[in-house]
Motif scaffolding. Structure first.
Motif, short mmCIF file in Angstrom:
data_model
loop_
_atom_site.label_atom_id
_atom_site.label_comp_id
_atom_site.label_asym_id
_atom_site.label_seq_id
_atom_site.Cartn_x
_atom_site.Cartn_y
_atom_site.Cartn_z
N MET A 93 0.85 -1.26 0.00
CA MET A 93 0.12 0.08 0.13
C MET A 93 0.79 1.47 -0.18
N THR A 94 0.63 2.16 -0.96
CA THR A 94 1.32 3.43 -0.92
C THR A 94 0.81 4.39 -0.16
N LEU A 95 1.41 4.99 0.89
CA LEU A 95 0.81 5.99 1.98
C LEU A 95 0.55 7.45 0.95
N ILE A 96 -0.27 8.06 1.41
CA ILE A 96 -0.45 9.30 0.87
C ILE A 96 0.12 10.37 1.63
N GLU A 97 1.13 10.92 0.92
CA GLU A 97 1.79 12.09 1.46
C GLU A 97 1.46 13.55 1.36
N SER A 98 0.45 14.00 0.36
CA SER A 98 -0.11 15.27 -0.04
C SER A 98 -1.27 15.01 -0.82
N PHE A 99 -2.16 16.13 -0.60
CA PHE A 99 -3.33 16.18 -1.36
C PHE A 99 -3.24 17.07 -2.85
N THR A 100 -4.02 16.66 -3.65
CA THR A 100 -4.04 17.30 -4.91
C THR A 100 -4.99 18.58 -4.60
N HIS A 101 -4.65 19.54 -5.65
CA HIS A 101 -5.65 20.57 -5.82
C HIS A 101 -7.09 20.50 -5.78
N ARG A 102 -7.32 19.42 -6.37
CA ARG A 102 -8.74 19.14 -6.73
C ARG A 102 -9.28 18.45 -5.25
N GLN A 103 -8.26 17.75 -4.77
CA GLN A 103 -8.83 17.16 -3.02
C GLN A 103 -9.12 18.38 -2.20
N ILE A 104 -8.24 19.46 -2.44
CA ILE A 104 -8.48 20.44 -1.59
C ILE A 104 -9.79 21.43 -1.86
N GLU A 105 -10.11 21.43 -2.99
CA GLU A 105 -11.28 22.16 -3.54
C GLU A 105 -12.48 21.35 -2.97
N ASP A 106 -12.46 20.02 -3.26
CA ASP A 106 -13.54 19.13 -2.73
C ASP A 106 -13.69 19.29 -1.49
N PHE A 107 -12.86 19.26 -0.57
CA PHE A 107 -12.73 19.50 1.05
C PHE A 107 -13.53 20.85 1.31
N ASN A 108 -13.10 21.87 0.77
CA ASN A 108 -13.64 23.24 0.91
C ASN A 108 -15.07 23.27 0.59
N ARG A 109 -15.59 22.50 -0.52
CA ARG A 109 -16.85 22.70 -0.85
C ARG A 109 -17.74 21.74 -0.10
N ASP A 110 -17.31 20.71 0.45
CA ASP A 110 -18.25 19.61 0.95
C ASP A 110 -18.07 19.61 2.49
N GLY A 111 -16.80 20.23 2.93
CA GLY A 111 -16.60 20.32 4.42
C GLY A 111 -15.89 18.94 4.91
N PHE A 112 -15.53 17.91 4.06
CA PHE A 112 -14.95 16.84 4.19
C PHE A 112 -14.23 16.09 2.99
N LEU A 113 -13.42 15.33 3.08
CA LEU A 113 -12.65 14.62 2.25
C LEU A 113 -12.43 13.27 2.49
N ILE A 114 -13.04 12.22 1.80
CA ILE A 114 -12.87 10.81 1.95
C ILE A 114 -11.80 10.33 1.09
N VAL A 115 -10.92 9.51 1.61
CA VAL A 115 -9.79 8.95 1.33
C VAL A 115 -9.94 7.28 1.28
N GLU A 116 -9.99 6.70 0.12
CA GLU A 116 -10.45 5.55 -0.01
C GLU A 116 -9.34 4.52 0.68
N GLU A 117 -8.26 4.93 0.64
CA GLU A 117 -7.12 4.04 1.30
C GLU A 117 -5.75 4.77 1.36
N GLY A 118 -4.89 4.21 1.99
CA GLY A 118 -3.43 5.04 2.05
C GLY A 118 -3.13 5.94 3.15
N LEU A 119 -3.79 6.02 4.05
CA LEU A 119 -3.44 6.68 5.33
C LEU A 119 -2.88 6.01 6.36
N VAL A 120 -2.83 4.74 6.54
CA VAL A 120 -2.22 3.91 7.31
C VAL A 120 -1.57 2.89 6.83
N SER A 121 -0.41 2.39 7.12
CA SER A 121 0.30 0.93 6.28
C SER A 121 -0.21 -0.26 6.99
N GLU A 122 0.05 -1.21 6.07
CA GLU A 122 -0.61 -2.43 6.53
C GLU A 122 0.00 -3.12 8.19
#
Length: 287
Positions: free
Chosen positions: A1-30
């Motif tokens: 599993m590749t861990l997420i190190e940063s968010f894209t501009h689109r993800q930041i826009e989604d967070f600002n619009r929705d008030g949340f951002l769902i990340v399907e995987e990659g926040l914690v290692s196996e």
């Protein structure tokens, strides 16, 4: 599993619009997932590796009903593996990126365990509990230690509700309410859309949400998924205690005559200057 190190501009826009951002995987290692799952039973049985009791233990076996969601607040004080995850720099950096903060520190963690048959957690706004802080705001990372399904009582958000007014907390409606959506419905401005979005992710995935976003969780109606989750509530690094307002539990860490947050209890996870609370370097490497 590749861990997420940063968010894209689109993800930041989604967070600002929705008030949340769902990340399907990659926040914690196996490896971390396996280690973290192994700590829950001991913690809820009252076995604390450090010898220090968490700030809040909201479910104790034999004391509380079996159909309640198990919750511990600041399990990191009791367990080094929990601490290694909720205090890691990557979480702090990702939170700062979404919040537009120059740095982040932890306010508290939540260790959550929701076996089949457990009841709901009432919808609420995290920042409504923070009037003892200046500014009274936070940003939260929620991580699932198992694959989630809509029927297993995952975290749920009301899309766009971070734009609604701050509402005083309804503490009596938090644990096991029959109508877990009622506080959010009652707070919705006239004509506001009311779209509830479940966080359905793989193990190691999760979400980030704004402190004013309405969220909670429905009952776990699954037959076999004992959902475990781990939460980091983060503050902007410059937050201070309010001069007059106090919290029943967390104001105990306020030093007399000093409004700053002590890094022994509210360590800095990440700062754009490169600073991080020095003692965090001694935590185990679980990745």
């Amino acid at each position: 599993m590749t861990l997420i190190e940063s968010f894209t501009h689109r993800q930041i826009e989604d967070f600002n619009r929705d008030g949340f951002l769902i990340v399907e995987e990659g926040l914690v290692s196996e490896r971390a997932l396996e280690l973290l799952r192994g700590r829950y039973e001991g913690l809820f049985d009252g076995r604390y590796e450090t010898g220090i009791k968490p700030d809040e233990v909201n479910w104790v076996p034999g004391r509380d009903p079996e159909d309640r969601t198990r919750q511990i607040c600041n399990g990191w004080r009791a367990d080094s593996v929990i601490a290694a995850q909720v205090l890691n720099a990557r979480t702090g950096r990702l939170g700062a990126q979404l919040g537009g903060y120059r740095g982040t520190r932890i306010l508290q963690d939540n260790v959550l365990w929701k076996p089949p048959g457990t009841k709901a957690i009432g919808f609420h706004q995290d920042s409504s509990y923070a009037d003892y802080l200046v500014p009274a705001e936070m940003l939260t990372c929620w991580i699932s230690l198992h694959d989630t399904t809509a029927g297993a009582g995952p975290l749920e958000f009301v899309r766009g509700s971070h734009q609604w007014p701050r509402t005083p907390p309804e503490r009596s409606q938090f644990h096991a309410p029959e109508d877990w959506l009622a506080p959010a419905r009652n707070a919705a401005p006239e004509g506001a859309e009311f779209e509830v979005v479940p966080v359905v992710v793989k193990a190691g995935g999760g979400s980030f949400h704004h402190g004013l976003t309405w969220h909670g969780s429905s009952p776990n109606t699954s037959a076999s998924v004992a959902r475990m989750a781990l939460v980091t509530h983060m503050l902007p690094v410059e937050v201070r205690f309010h001069e007059h307002n106090v919290d029943l539990i967390y104001s105990r860490y306020k030093r007399f005559g000093d409004l700053s947050l002590d890094e022994s209890f509210f360590p800095v996870l990440w700062d754009e200057s490169g600073y991080r609370t020095p003692w965090l370097a001694g935590l185990p490497d679980i990745d």
